[in-house]
Motif scaffolding. Structure first.
Motif, mmCIF file in Angstrom:
data_model
loop_
_atom_site.group_PDB
_atom_site.id
_atom_site.type_symbol
_atom_site.label_atom_id
_atom_site.label_comp_id
_atom_site.label_asym_id
_atom_site.label_seq_id
_atom_site.Cartn_x
_atom_site.Cartn_y
_atom_site.Cartn_z
ATOM 1 N N THR A 1 1.179 -1.489 -0.102
ATOM 2 C CA THR A 1 -0.083 -0.519 0.259
ATOM 3 C C THR A 1 0.815 1.496 0.112
ATOM 4 O O THR A 1 0.753 2.022 -0.745
ATOM 5 C CB THR A 1 -0.612 0.200 1.356
ATOM 6 O OG1 THR A 1 -1.903 -0.634 1.224
ATOM 7 C CG2 THR A 1 -1.873 1.544 0.690
ATOM 8 N N ALA A 2 2.124 1.200 1.129
ATOM 9 C CA ALA A 2 2.836 2.402 0.515
ATOM 10 C C ALA A 2 3.434 2.701 -0.345
ATOM 11 O O ALA A 2 3.724 3.610 -0.863
ATOM 12 C CB ALA A 2 3.603 2.113 2.353
ATOM 13 N N ALA A 3 3.751 1.228 -1.119
ATOM 14 C CA ALA A 3 5.002 1.233 -2.500
ATOM 15 C C ALA A 3 3.966 2.305 -3.698
ATOM 16 O O ALA A 3 4.058 2.629 -4.238
ATOM 17 C CB ALA A 3 4.785 0.187 -2.538
ATOM 18 N N ALA A 4 2.682 1.937 -3.178
ATOM 19 C CA ALA A 4 1.533 1.582 -4.484
ATOM 20 C C ALA A 4 1.150 3.282 -4.525
ATOM 21 O O ALA A 4 0.302 4.050 -5.414
ATOM 22 C CB ALA A 4 0.734 1.468 -4.500
ATOM 23 N N ARG B 1 -6.760 -2.134 -2.522
ATOM 24 C CA ARG B 1 -8.219 -1.896 -2.472
ATOM 25 C C ARG B 1 -8.566 -0.789 -1.273
ATOM 26 O O ARG B 1 -9.448 -0.469 -1.274
ATOM 27 C CB ARG B 1 -8.879 -2.784 -1.860
ATOM 28 C CG ARG B 1 -9.191 -4.210 -3.166
ATOM 29 C CD ARG B 1 -9.959 -5.590 -3.374
ATOM 30 N NE ARG B 1 -10.225 -5.432 -4.385
ATOM 31 C CZ ARG B 1 -10.757 -7.696 -4.607
ATOM 32 N NH1 ARG B 1 -10.527 -8.177 -3.694
ATOM 33 N NH2 ARG B 1 -11.223 -7.837 -5.589
ATOM 34 N N ASP B 2 -7.359 -1.146 -0.442
ATOM 35 C CA ASP B 2 -6.715 0.063 0.685
ATOM 36 C C ASP B 2 -6.869 1.471 0.206
ATOM 37 O O ASP B 2 -7.201 2.750 1.311
ATOM 38 C CB ASP B 2 -6.072 0.027 1.703
ATOM 39 C CG ASP B 2 -6.425 -1.362 2.556
ATOM 40 O OD1 ASP B 2 -7.579 -2.001 2.375
ATOM 41 O OD2 ASP B 2 -5.466 -1.888 2.593
ATOM 42 N N LEU B 3 -6.603 2.116 -1.147
ATOM 43 C CA LEU B 3 -6.227 2.778 -1.267
ATOM 44 C C LEU B 3 -7.302 3.162 -1.478
ATOM 45 O O LEU B 3 -8.480 3.308 -2.597
ATOM 46 C CB LEU B 3 -5.527 3.196 -2.271
ATOM 47 C CG LEU B 3 -3.628 3.075 -1.791
ATOM 48 C CD1 LEU B 3 -3.377 2.747 -3.136
ATOM 49 C CD2 LEU B 3 -3.315 3.351 -0.929
ATOM 50 N N ARG B 4 -7.522 5.156 -2.053
ATOM 51 C CA ARG B 4 -8.857 5.721 -2.618
ATOM 52 C C ARG B 4 -8.663 5.464 -3.649
ATOM 53 O O ARG B 4 -9.759 5.758 -4.703
ATOM 54 C CB ARG B 4 -9.046 7.353 -1.669
ATOM 55 C CG ARG B 4 -9.744 8.557 -2.719
ATOM 56 C CD ARG B 4 -9.947 9.326 -2.022
ATOM 57 N NE ARG B 4 -10.615 9.157 -0.292
ATOM 58 C CZ ARG B 4 -10.604 10.243 0.615
ATOM 59 N NH1 ARG B 4 -10.077 11.112 -0.018
ATOM 60 N NH2 ARG B 4 -10.650 9.706 2.439
ATOM 61 N N THR C 1 -13.145 -7.062 -10.397
ATOM 62 C CA THR C 1 -13.649 -5.941 -11.640
ATOM 63 C C THR C 1 -13.852 -5.014 -11.143
ATOM 64 O O THR C 1 -13.781 -4.549 -11.171
ATOM 65 C CB THR C 1 -15.387 -6.790 -11.305
ATOM 66 O OG1 THR C 1 -15.689 -6.776 -9.815
ATOM 67 C CG2 THR C 1 -14.927 -8.299 -12.235
ATOM 68 N N ASP C 2 -13.296 -5.067 -9.740
ATOM 69 C CA ASP C 2 -13.412 -3.534 -9.156
ATOM 70 C C ASP C 2 -11.999 -2.522 -9.230
ATOM 71 O O ASP C 2 -11.558 -1.652 -8.582
ATOM 72 C CB ASP C 2 -13.509 -3.490 -8.230
ATOM 73 C CG ASP C 2 -12.768 -4.295 -6.656
ATOM 74 O OD1 ASP C 2 -11.924 -5.463 -7.358
ATOM 75 O OD2 ASP C 2 -12.874 -3.468 -5.576
ATOM 76 N N LEU C 3 -10.733 -3.166 -9.710
ATOM 77 C CA LEU C 3 -9.567 -2.446 -10.127
ATOM 78 C C LEU C 3 -9.388 -2.961 -11.491
ATOM 79 O O LEU C 3 -9.393 -3.373 -12.503
ATOM 80 C CB LEU C 3 -8.269 -3.487 -9.305
ATOM 81 C CG LEU C 3 -8.509 -3.320 -7.662
ATOM 82 C CD1 LEU C 3 -7.557 -3.942 -6.715
ATOM 83 C CD2 LEU C 3 -8.026 -2.083 -6.773
ATOM 84 N N ASP C 4 -8.416 -2.254 -11.662
ATOM 85 C CA ASP C 4 -7.624 -1.819 -13.782
ATOM 86 C C ASP C 4 -6.360 -2.838 -13.997
ATOM 87 O O ASP C 4 -5.103 -2.025 -12.969
ATOM 88 C CB ASP C 4 -7.436 -0.272 -13.931
ATOM 89 C CG ASP C 4 -7.099 0.227 -15.105
ATOM 90 O OD1 ASP C 4 -6.566 -1.340 -16.043
ATOM 91 O OD2 ASP C 4 -6.642 0.682 -15.247
ATOM 92 N N TRP C 5 -6.220 -3.854 -14.125
ATOM 93 C CA TRP C 5 -5.159 -4.621 -14.061
ATOM 94 C C TRP C 5 -4.730 -5.097 -15.652
ATOM 95 O O TRP C 5 -5.820 -4.931 -16.321
ATOM 96 C CB TRP C 5 -5.468 -5.792 -12.641
ATOM 97 C CG TRP C 5 -6.942 -6.485 -13.193
ATOM 98 C CD1 TRP C 5 -7.669 -6.802 -12.994
ATOM 99 C CD2 TRP C 5 -6.511 -7.731 -14.396
ATOM 100 N NE1 TRP C 5 -8.762 -7.818 -14.095
ATOM 101 C CE2 TRP C 5 -7.877 -8.421 -14.351
ATOM 102 C CE3 TRP C 5 -5.964 -8.493 -14.680
ATOM 103 C CZ2 TRP C 5 -8.355 -9.811 -15.510
ATOM 104 C CZ3 TRP C 5 -5.933 -9.713 -16.026
ATOM 105 C CH2 TRP C 5 -7.246 -9.710 -15.954
ATOM 106 N N THR C 6 -3.862 -5.381 -15.617
ATOM 107 C CA THR C 6 -3.330 -6.453 -16.862
ATOM 108 C C THR C 6 -2.314 -7.248 -16.763
ATOM 109 O O THR C 6 -1.486 -6.998 -15.706
ATOM 110 C CB THR C 6 -2.482 -5.411 -18.001
ATOM 111 O OG1 THR C 6 -3.517 -4.154 -18.364
ATOM 112 C CG2 THR C 6 -2.080 -6.142 -19.436
#
Length: 215
Positions: A59-62, A96-99, A149-154
């Protein structure tokens, strides 16, 4: 320009993703176990330590990044089992913990790619058990991501062979089929794989899906 964090930034693939992104003017935070394999003089490069299996560290890195890339590997097959799919779950939970979570791009594997209808690379007879374990570790990670389905991933799968080589800037793509030439050769240099991944960062074409590349 994007602000990119790369887990596994000192590895064979990750280091080339870092190099390619810096070459194009992006800002990069390389999260690496071996800092000696990273560029030493680039004002747009930051180096940090973080455990990809620690949700708070991820979370901190992202936080504040535009893109988070995972290029982690576990060495042998059992190492991949302990790291690849669990790290995908940890990263997703952390994001998911990030706004405003960054886009997540994961370096995948070739094992689940289709060679002929109904057959995948890992169905090839005679593959060593260690190789199969690595392939299925990446396959499990991809299966997990396909349920997100709730995040933008590839997920970007390499061809059958990826190794250090020449940066040509050229490659072909597919989604779930192995990219191979007319003689059945399926390969790419790690440098051109990095080109394809950074191209996807700059011009997204494969949101929430897997794609693959090859010469």
């Amino acid at each position: 320009m994007a602000d990119i964090a790369v887990f596994g930034g000192s590895g064979m693939i990750g280091s080339r993703i870092v190099d390619e992104a810096l070459h194009r003017g992006h800002t990069v935070t390389a999260l690496a176990r071996d800092r000696t394999r990273l560029p030493h003089e680039d004002e747009r490069l930051r180096v940090a330590d973080a455990d990809v299996l620690d949700p708070s560290a991820v979370t901190a890195a992202a936080r504040g990044r535009d893109v988070l890339v995972s290029a982690v590997g576990g060495g042998d097959g059992s190492g991949h089992r302990r790291l690849v799919e669990p790290s995908a779950r940890t990263i997703v939970a952390a994001l998911r913990d990030l706004r405003e979570p960054p886009r997540f791009i994961m370096v995948g594997g070739a094992g689940s790619l289709e060679t002929v209808p109904g057959k995948q690379v890992w169905d090839t007879p005679g593959l060593p058990e260690d190789v199969l374990e690595t392939m299925h570790a990446h396959g499990d990670a991809l299966e997990f991501l396909r349920g997100v389905t709730d995040l933008d991933w590839t997920n970007l799968s390499p061809p059958a062979v990826i190794e250090p080589g020449e940066r040509t800037g050229g490659y072909r793509t597919d989604t779930d089929r192995l990219v191979a030439d007319g003689r059945g050769n399926s390969r790419i240099s790690a440098e051109d794989y990095a080109v394809a991944l950074v191209d996807e960062i700059e011009s997204p074409r494969h949101r929430n899906e897997r794609f693959t590349v090859g010469d």
